[in-house]
Design a protein around this motif. Structure first.
Motif, mmCIF file in Angstrom:
data_model
loop_
_atom_site.group_PDB
_atom_site.id
_atom_site.type_symbol
_atom_site.label_atom_id
_atom_site.label_comp_id
_atom_site.label_asym_id
_atom_site.label_seq_id
_atom_site.Cartn_x
_atom_site.Cartn_y
_atom_site.Cartn_z
ATOM 1 N N LEU A 292 0.822 -1.207 0.000
ATOM 2 C CA LEU A 292 0.000 0.000 0.000
ATOM 3 C C LEU A 292 0.858 1.260 0.000
ATOM 4 C CD1 LEU A 292 -2.903 -1.016 2.417
ATOM 5 C CD2 LEU A 292 -2.930 -0.895 -0.072
ATOM 6 N N ARG A 293 1.993 1.195 0.670
ATOM 7 C CA ARG A 293 2.918 2.339 0.620
ATOM 8 C C ARG A 293 3.421 2.548 -0.800
ATOM 9 N NH1 ARG A 293 5.360 -0.310 5.127
ATOM 10 N NH2 ARG A 293 7.353 -0.497 4.041
ATOM 11 N N ASP A 294 3.781 1.448 -1.443
ATOM 12 C CA ASP A 294 4.260 1.520 -2.830
ATOM 13 C C ASP A 294 3.162 2.009 -3.774
ATOM 14 O OD1 ASP A 294 6.711 0.595 -2.007
ATOM 15 O OD2 ASP A 294 6.340 -1.483 -2.570
ATOM 16 N N LEU A 295 1.929 1.561 -3.545
ATOM 17 C CA LEU A 295 0.809 1.980 -4.385
ATOM 18 C C LEU A 295 0.580 3.484 -4.275
ATOM 19 C CD1 LEU A 295 -1.603 1.375 -6.226
ATOM 20 C CD2 LEU A 295 -2.945 0.865 -4.169
ATOM 21 N N LEU A 296 0.649 3.998 -3.065
ATOM 22 C CA LEU A 296 0.444 5.430 -2.871
ATOM 23 C C LEU A 296 1.545 6.232 -3.550
ATOM 24 C CD1 LEU A 296 -1.290 7.619 -1.649
ATOM 25 C CD2 LEU A 296 -0.078 7.339 0.510
ATOM 26 N N LYS A 297 2.766 5.730 -3.495
ATOM 27 C CA LYS A 297 3.877 6.436 -4.148
ATOM 28 C C LYS A 297 3.677 6.508 -5.663
ATOM 29 C CE LYS A 297 7.149 4.087 -1.941
ATOM 30 N NZ LYS A 297 8.491 3.622 -1.527
ATOM 31 N N ILE A 298 3.053 5.464 -6.210
ATOM 32 C CA ILE A 298 2.761 5.453 -7.644
ATOM 33 C C ILE A 298 1.577 6.366 -7.964
ATOM 34 C CG2 ILE A 298 1.964 4.007 -9.569
ATOM 35 C CD1 ILE A 298 3.437 1.663 -8.231
ATOM 36 N N THR A 299 0.629 6.422 -7.055
ATOM 37 C CA THR A 299 -0.598 7.191 -7.270
ATOM 38 C C THR A 299 -0.365 8.694 -7.249
ATOM 39 O OG1 THR A 299 -1.915 5.424 -6.235
ATOM 40 C CG2 THR A 299 -2.948 7.595 -6.414
ATOM 41 N N ILE A 300 0.505 9.163 -6.373
ATOM 42 C CA ILE A 300 0.755 10.602 -6.242
ATOM 43 C C ILE A 300 1.513 11.131 -7.457
ATOM 44 C CG2 ILE A 300 1.988 12.370 -4.913
ATOM 45 C CD1 ILE A 300 1.493 10.670 -2.421
ATOM 46 N N ASP A 301 1.050 12.242 -7.977
ATOM 47 C CA ASP A 301 1.715 12.907 -9.100
ATOM 48 C C ASP A 301 2.771 13.860 -8.519
ATOM 49 O OD1 ASP A 301 2.477 14.250 -11.383
ATOM 50 O OD2 ASP A 301 0.445 14.338 -12.213
ATOM 51 N N TRP A 302 3.925 13.313 -8.181
ATOM 52 C CA TRP A 302 4.971 14.060 -7.487
ATOM 53 C C TRP A 302 5.433 15.280 -8.278
ATOM 54 C CZ3 TRP A 302 5.676 12.472 -2.592
ATOM 55 C CH2 TRP A 302 5.302 11.150 -2.286
ATOM 56 N N LYS A 303 5.628 15.083 -9.575
ATOM 57 C CA LYS A 303 6.142 16.171 -10.417
ATOM 58 C C LYS A 303 5.129 17.299 -10.525
ATOM 59 C CE LYS A 303 8.248 17.011 -14.950
ATOM 60 N NZ LYS A 303 8.627 16.391 -16.247
ATOM 61 N N ARG A 304 3.870 16.946 -10.683
ATOM 62 C CA ARG A 304 2.808 17.946 -10.819
ATOM 63 C C ARG A 304 2.738 18.875 -9.620
ATOM 64 N NH1 ARG A 304 -3.660 16.385 -10.714
ATOM 65 N NH2 ARG A 304 -4.452 18.488 -10.304
ATOM 66 N N PRO B 295 -10.244 1.344 -1.506
ATOM 67 C CA PRO B 295 -9.042 1.570 -2.316
ATOM 68 C C PRO B 295 -8.967 3.014 -2.788
ATOM 69 C CG PRO B 295 -10.687 0.428 -3.591
ATOM 70 C CD PRO B 295 -11.232 0.492 -2.199
ATOM 71 N N MET B 296 -7.756 3.541 -2.808
ATOM 72 C CA MET B 296 -7.578 4.945 -3.152
ATOM 73 C C MET B 296 -7.777 5.193 -4.642
ATOM 74 S SD MET B 296 -4.279 5.817 -0.773
ATOM 75 C CE MET B 296 -3.543 4.230 -1.147
ATOM 76 N N VAL B 297 -8.379 6.320 -4.948
ATOM 77 C CA VAL B 297 -8.604 6.750 -6.327
ATOM 78 C C VAL B 297 -7.661 7.915 -6.604
ATOM 79 C CG1 VAL B 297 -10.283 7.686 -7.965
ATOM 80 C CG2 VAL B 297 -11.022 6.047 -6.208
ATOM 81 N N ARG B 298 -6.944 7.846 -7.711
ATOM 82 C CA ARG B 298 -5.936 8.870 -8.021
ATOM 83 C C ARG B 298 -6.505 10.292 -7.958
ATOM 84 N NH1 ARG B 298 -1.039 8.756 -10.836
ATOM 85 N NH2 ARG B 298 -1.385 6.565 -11.317
ATOM 86 N N GLU B 299 -7.692 10.464 -8.511
ATOM 87 C CA GLU B 299 -8.293 11.794 -8.540
ATOM 88 C C GLU B 299 -8.555 12.316 -7.125
ATOM 89 O OE1 GLU B 299 -12.140 14.171 -10.476
ATOM 90 O OE2 GLU B 299 -11.907 12.005 -10.762
ATOM 91 N N ASP B 300 -9.019 11.423 -6.233
ATOM 92 C CA ASP B 300 -9.273 11.831 -4.848
ATOM 93 C C ASP B 300 -7.971 12.222 -4.141
ATOM 94 O OD1 ASP B 300 -11.947 11.340 -5.214
ATOM 95 O OD2 ASP B 300 -11.901 9.349 -4.292
ATOM 96 N N VAL B 301 -6.934 11.445 -4.380
ATOM 97 C CA VAL B 301 -5.633 11.732 -3.765
ATOM 98 C C VAL B 301 -5.124 13.093 -4.234
ATOM 99 C CG1 VAL B 301 -3.210 11.032 -3.599
ATOM 100 C CG2 VAL B 301 -5.012 9.304 -3.491
ATOM 101 N N ASN B 302 -5.185 13.321 -5.546
ATOM 102 C CA ASN B 302 -4.681 14.581 -6.090
ATOM 103 C C ASN B 302 -5.509 15.784 -5.643
ATOM 104 O OD1 ASN B 302 -2.557 13.333 -7.426
ATOM 105 N ND2 ASN B 302 -3.718 13.012 -9.299
ATOM 106 N N ASN B 303 -6.844 15.621 -5.577
ATOM 107 C CA ASN B 303 -7.696 16.718 -5.113
ATOM 108 C C ASN B 303 -7.398 17.069 -3.662
ATOM 109 O OD1 ASN B 303 -9.004 16.942 -7.576
ATOM 110 N ND2 ASN B 303 -10.743 15.658 -6.978
ATOM 111 N N THR B 304 -7.161 16.026 -2.855
ATOM 112 C CA THR B 304 -6.820 16.246 -1.449
ATOM 113 C C THR B 304 -5.492 16.981 -1.320
ATOM 114 O OG1 THR B 304 -8.024 14.269 -0.738
ATOM 115 C CG2 THR B 304 -6.327 15.101 0.752
ATOM 116 N N LEU B 305 -4.516 16.560 -2.120
ATOM 117 C CA LEU B 305 -3.209 17.213 -2.072
ATOM 118 C C LEU B 305 -3.293 18.667 -2.529
ATOM 119 C CD1 LEU B 305 -0.854 14.370 -3.338
ATOM 120 C CD2 LEU B 305 -0.806 15.461 -1.088
ATOM 121 N N GLU B 306 -4.141 18.950 -3.509
ATOM 122 C CA GLU B 306 -4.315 20.335 -3.954
ATOM 123 C C GLU B 306 -4.776 21.236 -2.810
ATOM 124 O OE1 GLU B 306 -6.965 20.373 -7.279
ATOM 125 O OE2 GLU B 306 -5.408 19.849 -8.735
#
Length: 249
Positions: free
Chosen positions: A13-25, A106-117
């Motif tokens: 799950l740690r690895d999955l989250l690292k892949i899910t986050i758009d670090w560069k963006r 399970p985490m959804v990429r869009e939800d993760v990115n919206n939260t980070l924004e």
């Protein structure tokens, strides 16, 4: 660039989250990860994350307990709780202790990115707090005897699982950054290395008595056996079992 820490007892799950986050963006960096709340508390002073993803359910110290300690030490840290759907109502209570957001698995990429924004916007808007010059001047006059007292305190209280740099700084009324620098200057070791040394020396004594590893881990202030095992092997170069075998044939 803001730093992100990921805490989850499941590596997948740690690895999955690292892949899910758009670090560069977002211009973020992963400063570190941990497999338990105990491990995270022991390294958070060194990593100094701005944002933390933490699983709500973990052994020995769950996400809520970790969050309470972390927010007390670092009031401006942004914590995002990770939770399963059946834990959703439980997770909502976390907001009351200062947790900023929560995400369901399970985490959804869009939800993760919206939260980070949202989190990044809050961090960007935060006004930097000027460091108090009077505190720095006061601490410059501290003698090495102060560090000796702290070392003595560590030797007597290494079995406290909450003991870390920030805890000691509050206890002895020091600025955390100053204590970190001064401690290393005076002892030649970082605070966490000295604390680990005290814990591992005691662990070796218990290994010589053939005490089971999980009991030794608890005795030295690292109740998470997995994290204890990592610390022990890093310190001795051998596993706890290997040391017992060498000592007792």
């Amino acid at each position: 660039m803001y730093k992100v820490m990921i805490i989850d007892d499941e590596k997948s799950l740690r690895d999955l989250l690292k892949i899910t986050i758009d670090w560069k963006r977002f211009g973020l960096e992963c400063c570190g990860e941990a497999s338990s709340g105990i491990e995270a508390i022991n390294v958070i002073d060194d990593l100094k994350p701005d944002i933390v993803f933490v699983d709500i359910k973990m052994p020995f110290m769950d996400g809520i307990e970790f969050s309470q300690i972390a927010i007390k030490q670092y009031p401006h840290i942004k914590i995002i709780i990770l939770t399963a759907m059946n834990e959703f109502e439980y997770a909502r209570k976390c907001v009351g202790i200062g947790v900023r957001e929560y995400l369901t698995k399970p985490m959804v990429r869009e939800d993760v990115n919206n939260t980070l924004e949202r989190i990044i916007q809050e961090l960007d808007e935060r006004q930097p707090e000027p460091e108090s010059e009077s505190d720095i001047i006061d601490r410059l006059s501290a003698s090495s005897s102060s560090m000796n007292k702290i070392c003595e305190y560590i030797r007597k209280n290494y079995n406290n699982s909450e003991l870390n740099l920030t805890y000691a700084a509050h206890k002895f009324n020091f600025n955390t950054s100053y204590l970190s620098r001064r401690f290393k200057e005076d002892t030649g070791m970082s605070f966490i290395d000295y604390l680990t040394k005290c814990r591992m020396e005691r662990a070796l004594e218990l290994a010589a008595k053939q005490v089971q590893m999980y009991l030794t881990a608890k005795e030295v202030g690292i109740p998470d056996p997995n994290y204890f095992s990592k610390c022990f092997k890093k310190y001795t170069g051998k596993s706890y079992t290997e040391v017992i075998k060498e000592l007792h044939g």
